[in-house]
Structures are given as C-alpha cells and as structure tokens.
Design an enzyme around this catalytic site. Structure first.
Site, PDB file in Angstrom:
ATOM      1  N   THR A  64      27.972  37.624  -8.058  1.00  0.00           N
ATOM      2  CA  THR A  64      29.402  37.869  -8.102  1.00  0.00           C
ATOM      3  C   THR A  64      29.617  39.284  -8.619  1.00  0.00           C
ATOM      4  O   THR A  64      28.657  40.045  -8.792  1.00  0.00           O
ATOM      5  CB  THR A  64      30.138  36.745  -8.881  1.00  0.00           C
ATOM      6  OG1 THR A  64      31.531  36.949  -8.740  1.00  0.00           O
ATOM      7  CG2 THR A  64      29.742  36.676 -10.336  1.00  0.00           C
ATOM      8  N   LYS A  68      27.458  42.191  -5.670  1.00  0.00           N
ATOM      9  CA  LYS A  68      27.337  41.742  -4.276  1.00  0.00           C
ATOM     10  C   LYS A  68      26.839  42.810  -3.306  1.00  0.00           C
ATOM     11  O   LYS A  68      26.256  42.483  -2.280  1.00  0.00           O
ATOM     12  CB  LYS A  68      28.695  41.222  -3.774  1.00  0.00           C
ATOM     13  CG  LYS A  68      29.115  39.916  -4.421  1.00  0.00           C
ATOM     14  CD  LYS A  68      30.409  39.391  -3.827  1.00  0.00           C
ATOM     15  CE  LYS A  68      30.868  38.160  -4.571  1.00  0.00           C
ATOM     16  NZ  LYS A  68      32.023  37.528  -3.969  1.00  0.00           N
ATOM     17  N   GLU A  80      22.960  38.363   9.648  1.00  0.00           N
ATOM     18  CA  GLU A  80      23.828  39.244  10.430  1.00  0.00           C
ATOM     19  C   GLU A  80      25.175  39.446   9.711  1.00  0.00           C
ATOM     20  O   GLU A  80      25.739  40.539   9.705  1.00  0.00           O
ATOM     21  CB  GLU A  80      24.051  38.561  11.784  1.00  0.00           C
ATOM     22  CG  GLU A  80      24.721  39.406  12.809  1.00  0.00           C
ATOM     23  CD  GLU A  80      25.149  38.566  14.009  1.00  0.00           C
ATOM     24  OE1 GLU A  80      24.482  37.561  14.316  1.00  0.00           O
ATOM     25  OE2 GLU A  80      26.193  38.910  14.597  1.00  0.00           O
ATOM     26  N   ASN A  89      26.426  37.227  -1.313  1.00  0.00           N
ATOM     27  CA  ASN A  89      26.748  36.451  -2.519  1.00  0.00           C
ATOM     28  C   ASN A  89      25.724  35.353  -2.778  1.00  0.00           C
ATOM     29  O   ASN A  89      25.794  34.666  -3.787  1.00  0.00           O
ATOM     30  CB  ASN A  89      28.160  35.845  -2.426  1.00  0.00           C
ATOM     31  CG  ASN A  89      28.238  34.717  -1.430  1.00  0.00           C
ATOM     32  OD1 ASN A  89      27.610  34.775  -0.372  1.00  0.00           O
ATOM     33  ND2 ASN A  89      28.984  33.686  -1.758  1.00  0.00           N
ATOM     34  N   ASP A 104      30.980  33.952   1.512  1.00  0.00           N
ATOM     35  CA  ASP A 104      32.390  34.225   1.177  1.00  0.00           C
ATOM     36  C   ASP A 104      33.290  34.184   2.416  1.00  0.00           C
ATOM     37  O   ASP A 104      34.415  33.703   2.350  1.00  0.00           O
ATOM     38  CB  ASP A 104      32.535  35.607   0.519  1.00  0.00           C
ATOM     39  CG  ASP A 104      32.056  35.610  -0.918  1.00  0.00           C
ATOM     40  OD1 ASP A 104      32.044  34.533  -1.545  1.00  0.00           O
ATOM     41  OD2 ASP A 104      31.693  36.687  -1.410  1.00  0.00           O
ATOM     42  N   ALA A 132      36.169  41.587  -1.175  1.00  0.00           N
ATOM     43  CA  ALA A 132      36.745  40.331  -0.671  1.00  0.00           C
ATOM     44  C   ALA A 132      37.489  40.577   0.639  1.00  0.00           C
ATOM     45  O   ALA A 132      37.487  39.735   1.536  1.00  0.00           O
ATOM     46  CB  ALA A 132      37.681  39.736  -1.714  1.00  0.00           C
ATOM     47  N   TYR A 218      42.308  32.169  -7.660  1.00  0.00           N
ATOM     48  CA  TYR A 218      42.381  30.741  -8.008  1.00  0.00           C
ATOM     49  C   TYR A 218      42.570  30.483  -9.502  1.00  0.00           C
ATOM     50  O   TYR A 218      42.614  29.329  -9.936  1.00  0.00           O
ATOM     51  CB  TYR A 218      41.185  29.962  -7.449  1.00  0.00           C
ATOM     52  CG  TYR A 218      39.829  30.440  -7.899  1.00  0.00           C
ATOM     53  CD1 TYR A 218      39.097  31.321  -7.113  1.00  0.00           C
ATOM     54  CD2 TYR A 218      39.272  29.991  -9.097  1.00  0.00           C
ATOM     55  CE1 TYR A 218      37.840  31.752  -7.502  1.00  0.00           C
ATOM     56  CE2 TYR A 218      38.021  30.413  -9.497  1.00  0.00           C
ATOM     57  CZ  TYR A 218      37.319  31.298  -8.694  1.00  0.00           C
ATOM     58  OH  TYR A 218      36.070  31.727  -9.088  1.00  0.00           O
ATOM     59  N   GLY A 239      43.724  29.518  -3.497  1.00  0.00           N
ATOM     60  CA  GLY A 239      42.453  30.209  -3.725  1.00  0.00           C
ATOM     61  C   GLY A 239      41.276  29.272  -3.949  1.00  0.00           C
ATOM     62  O   GLY A 239      40.150  29.590  -3.562  1.00  0.00           O
TER      63      GLY A 239
END
Ligand code: ATR
Length: 276
Positions: A64, A68, A80, A89, A104, A132, A218, A239
């Site tokens: 995290t 990453k 890929e 991750n 993710d 993200a 979240y 989230g």
C-alpha cells in the site's frame, strides 16, 4: 509450515487487511496454513525488506502507500495489468521469484459490474491523477472510451490522459460539466482524514439524476460526497466495495482459494463501522 503474507506501507497501523484476511482464513479452516501480518516499512528500507522476504520464504506481499510503484524494481515478473497501470499491490513469491499483480483495478471494475451499471459508450469522469486514478482509468477503459480526468494539478491530469488516450479537463470545470456524466469516480483523498468535511464535487448545477457516484474513500464509511449524492437521490457505490473486491482477488492470489465474498463483505462493513 504456516505461510506468511504481509501488508507493507507507511503508515500501516490503520490497515484492516490483516483482520479481514485472517478472519477468512479462520472461516475456511486454513488459519493454520496461512497468516496475514502488517509491517510498517519506510521507503528507504524497502529493498532490504524485500530481500529478507525472499530468504525467509514469505508467501505474499501486499503493498500500500507509498510502495505500490517502488516495489516494481524488485519484481521478477509482472502481470500485463501491472505493466499498464504502473503499480502492483500484490506480490507472490513463487520459489524465490517475485510475481507482481494489481487487484486494485478489479476493485473498481467488479463493483460497477455488480451494480449492473451500463456505462458502455457513456461518459465517465475520474477525479484525481495519482496511483488510484491510474487503476481506475485502466478499469473504466474496459467499459467505455469516453473518459475525462479532472485533477487539481492540471499537468498531472494531462499526462495521465495522454497515456491512456482519454481527455483531461480543469478541476474547476467539473461543476459546470456535471450533467454530461453517467458515472463519476473520486480517487482523491478528499473526504478522508483532515479533509473529511470536504467533498470533491459541487452539485449546484445538477439536473441529470441518472448519475452514479463512486467514492473510493472508505473511512469514513459514508463520505460527505456519498451523503450528498444519496440526499440528491443519486445511485452510489461506496469505497468499501473497492476494498472488498481488491481483497477478494488478493486472497485468491495468496491462497489459491476463493473467499466467501458475502461474509467478507459483512466483516468489512462491521469492522469499518466499529472503527468509525
Ligand atoms: P493515490 O495513490 O492514493 O492516488 P496520490 O498519488 O498521492 O495518492 O494522489 C492523490 C490525489 O488526490 C491527487 O490527484 C491529488 O491531486 P494533486 O495531483 O493536485 O496533488 C488529489 N488531492 C489530494 N488532496 C487534494 C485536495 N485537497 N483537493 C483536490 N485534490 C486533492
């Protein structure tokens, strides 16, 4: 011998991944076989840590913030998806060779499918241009080509948009553009921590109620953005759903077994609400 999976990050104290995975190990009766730990690893310590993991025969690493991207340097093989997203991750140690995966993006893709959102050829917006956002862009590209990235730092939006062949617009323009969208995903940290009283979207011009808001934040369980969207009668994706789906895929990579998804969902909801 018990196989060890470790989530690494800095900070890491607030990660609920160990509890969620360990609970599922218990529920599937594999808690003698697997354990999931958390370890704070600083940027400067990552190389040494990864080397130790190889010699100690650690089964898996979950990465995290902020590892990453940095972790890629130490991987022997990448999927890929990792190559396209530029981040991993999930890392699996197969006979001393480290294989990198990215789950993710499935945290974005799977909830959209599960909610039966039809965004084929529809316009979708992404707020943010960090890690993200990259996973989100990759996921949404599988469903539509009509994607617009908004970011406070416009240059970053332009770079990311160019890379994925999508459009970039000024952050300030989202408010006036809002009726163009079927789906908007917030990938920024606006709405959590010190920014919990803020929302990245102003709904002042909203007329189109056929809009879904997906907030990947979240904590809190329902952000200001989600509360406002619900108040306006919009469809929302919370989230925790992203957290759930990335965890489901990671669980399978680490153990080769499928978790009980509805139980994992309940565990996440109760844990997040307990900590609230
Ligand atoms: P992650 O890997 O979680 O995406 P990141 O790479 O640090 O984290 O990206 C954070 C994103 O949140 C960025 O898009 C950032 O915008 P900038 O590129 O302008 O920094 C966005 N962000 C963070 N705080 C913000 C704020 N107060 N207002 C608007 N955007 C914000």
């Amino acid at each position: 011998m018990t196989k060890i999976n470790i989530i690494i990050g800095d900070p890491i104290e607030h990660s609920i991944s160990p509890q969620i995975h360990n609970l599922m190990y218990q529920k599937l009766g594999i808690d003698k076989e697997y354990v999931y730990l958390a370890k704070k690893v600083k940027n400067e310590d990552i190389e040494k840590f990864v080397e130790n993991c190889k010699t100690e025969n650690v089964n898996g690493l979950a990465c995290t913030v902020p590892h990453k991207v940095e972790i890629l340097k130490y991987l022997d093989e990448v999927s890929e998806e990792v190559e396209k997203i530029g981040a991993a991750n999930t890392v699996l140690n197969i006979n001393g060779k480290l294989h990198g995966y990215n789950t993710d993006w499935l945290g974005i893709y799977n909830p959209i499918v599960e909610h039966k959102l039809n965004i084929e050829n529809r316009k979708v917006g992404i707020i943010g241009a960090g890690g993200a956002s990259r996973a989100t862009c990759f996921a949404l590209k599988k469903l539509t080509d009509d994607i617009v990235i908004y970011n406070r730092t416009f240059d970053k939006a332009i770079n990311l948009a160019n890379e994925f062949g999508v459009e970039a617009r000024l952050y300030e323009d989202l408010e006036k553009d809002i009726n163009e969208y079927s789906l908007i995903v917030n990938t920024t940290s606006v709405g959590m921590g010190d920014l919990k009283d803020q929302s990245p979207i102003s709904f002042g011009n909203l007329q189109n109620k056929d809009l879904t808001i997906f907030d990947i934040v979240y904590t809190p369980f329902e952000t200001k953005l989600i509360k406002e969207a619900k108040g306006l009668g919009l469809n929302v994706i919370l989230g925790y759903e992203m957290f759930l789906h990335q965890a489901v895929e990671q669980f399978e990579i680490f153990t080769g077994k499928k978790p009980l998804v509805s139980e994992m969902r309940e565990d996440i909801i109760s844990l997040l609400n307990k900590d609230a």
